[in-house]
Design a protein around this motif. Sequence first.
Motif, PDB file in Angstrom:
ATOM      1  N   VAL A   1      44.961  49.560  51.558  1.00  0.00           N
ATOM      2  CA  VAL A   1      44.977  48.098  51.612  1.00  0.00           C
ATOM      3  C   VAL A   1      43.735  47.515  50.942  1.00  0.00           C
ATOM      4  N   LEU A   2      43.930  46.568  50.036  1.00  0.00           N
ATOM      5  CA  LEU A   2      42.824  45.776  49.508  1.00  0.00           C
ATOM      6  C   LEU A   2      42.827  44.411  50.190  1.00  0.00           C
TER       7      LEU A   2
ATOM      8  N   VAL B   1      38.955  44.290  39.110  1.00  0.00           N
ATOM      9  CA  VAL B   1      37.682  43.777  38.610  1.00  0.00           C
ATOM     10  C   VAL B   1      37.184  42.732  39.605  1.00  0.00           C
ATOM     11  N   PHE B   2      35.878  42.746  39.881  1.00  0.00           N
ATOM     12  CA  PHE B   2      35.326  41.831  40.879  1.00  0.00           C
ATOM     13  C   PHE B   2      34.139  41.051  40.322  1.00  0.00           C
TER      14      PHE B   2
ATOM     15  N   ARG C   1      35.382  47.240  46.788  1.00  0.00           N
ATOM     16  CA  ARG C   1      34.693  48.145  45.863  1.00  0.00           C
ATOM     17  C   ARG C   1      34.609  49.552  46.436  1.00  0.00           C
ATOM     18  N   LEU C   2      34.367  49.635  47.734  1.00  0.00           N
ATOM     19  CA  LEU C   2      34.313  50.936  48.399  1.00  0.00           C
ATOM     20  C   LEU C   2      35.674  51.621  48.344  1.00  0.00           C
ATOM     21  N   VAL C   3      36.725  50.870  48.644  1.00  0.00           N
ATOM     22  CA  VAL C   3      38.083  51.431  48.590  1.00  0.00           C
ATOM     23  C   VAL C   3      38.398  51.913  47.175  1.00  0.00           C
ATOM     24  N   CYS C   4      38.074  51.092  46.185  1.00  0.00           N
ATOM     25  CA  CYS C   4      38.392  51.431  44.791  1.00  0.00           C
ATOM     26  C   CYS C   4      37.662  52.687  44.328  1.00  0.00           C
TER      27      CYS C   4
END
Length: 386
Positions: free
Chosen positions: A97-98, A33-34, A48-51
Amino acid sequence: MNIKMGVAKAGIKPSGDYDILVLKFPPSVYSAVFTKNSLAAAPVIYDRLVCSLQDKISAIVVNSGNANAGTGQEGFENAEKMAQITAESLGIDKEEVLVFSTGVIGVQLPMDKVKDGIETASSSLQELDLELAARAISTTDAFYKYYETNGLIEDKVFTVKGIAKGAGMIHPNMATMLAYIFTDVKIDKPTLDQITKLVVDRTFNSISVDGCESTNDSFVIVATGESDVEINDSNKLYFAKKVYEVALELAKMIVKDGEGATKLIEINVHQAFSKDEARKIAESIALSNLFKTAMFGNDPNWGRILAAVGQTHIGIDFSQVKLYLGDFLLYSGQPLEFDKKQASEYLKNNKEIRIDLYLGRGEEEWTYYTCDLGYKYVEINAEYTT
C-alpha cells in the motif's frame, strides 16, 4: 483494467465532500516520484521507504483536507496506520500500500475519522470512475482533473488513464499535486522508471503556478500487466508518448486551474545551447511575478520577459534574440514596432497564450507551462486556514 475504487466522506474536509479514496488492483509494477522539499510530508517519507523495498504494489489510499506534513513522528506513525488499515480492509499486506495526503500543513490527522473513512471506502469498491476519484483527492481545485487514451501495438489495444489534483503551491520538484496514471501493459520496472523520469521532467516538473514547492507532491504510474501488450525496446518510445499525452494533459489542467488564474501560458524556448539552459530560461520567465501580472492585465510588456531571461546570468547575446507573443514579433535584436492594441486584444481574448523565445545560440528547446497571477490568488491564499 481491473482497478477498483472506493470513496468516503470522512469529515476531514471542511466542505464535507469526499475526502478518502482507496484504489485496489492486482499486484502491479509501479514507478513513483516525490517532492524534493526538505519538509517532506509524513506519507512521502513513508512511501519512499516502501518504494525502496517493494517491487510491486496492490493499493493506493489518499486522504484530502489534511497534508499530514510538519507533523513529526506522530504524523509518520499515522501514515503507517493508514497503510495498515487499508491492508486489513482489503486483505493484502501493508507493504503493498502507498499512502498519500493533501491539504493543510501542520495539523495531525483525525485518525478516528480516517479509519472510518478507509473502512467505508474499502467496503464499497466499484469500477474505477475517474471523475469521482479525482473529486475525492481535490482540495482548492475548481474542477476535477482526469484524462484517458488508448494505444495500439501490433494490433493489440492498451489503455492509459490518469487523475490529478492541484491548483496552488505549484512548482517543480514536484508541485503541490498528486497524480496517478494507470496502464494495463506488461513492462519491467527499469523501463517504467526510465519512462517515468522522461515524462515527469517534461510535464509535472515543467509547470509552475506560484513558484511555491510543496511538501506532498507525488506522482505514481501503475502497470497492471493485464493486456496482451508487452513493452520492449522496439515499442517503448510509442508507449512513452501515450503516457506523456496523459501526463501533459493533467499537468496543463493543473496550471489552468491555478488559483485565480485566467490564462494558461505556454513558454517555448528555442535555439538554446543545451536542454538545461532552455529549461532554466523558460522557468525564469514562468516564475516572474512581473511577467505573470502583465499577462493578467493583458499587457504585452516584453521587457519583463527579457529581464527574466537576463536574470539567469547565462550571458545571452540579446542581439540574436527573437521574441514572439502569439503571432506578434515583439523583439528581434532590438525593439520593434508592433500593434500594441492588437497584442493586448490577443491576451484579452484567449485563454491559452503562447510565448516563443529564439536564442540564436544552439538547437535545444524546452516548453514550460505557467498561468497569470491575479487578485483571486491573493484572496484564496490569504484566507487559506482562517
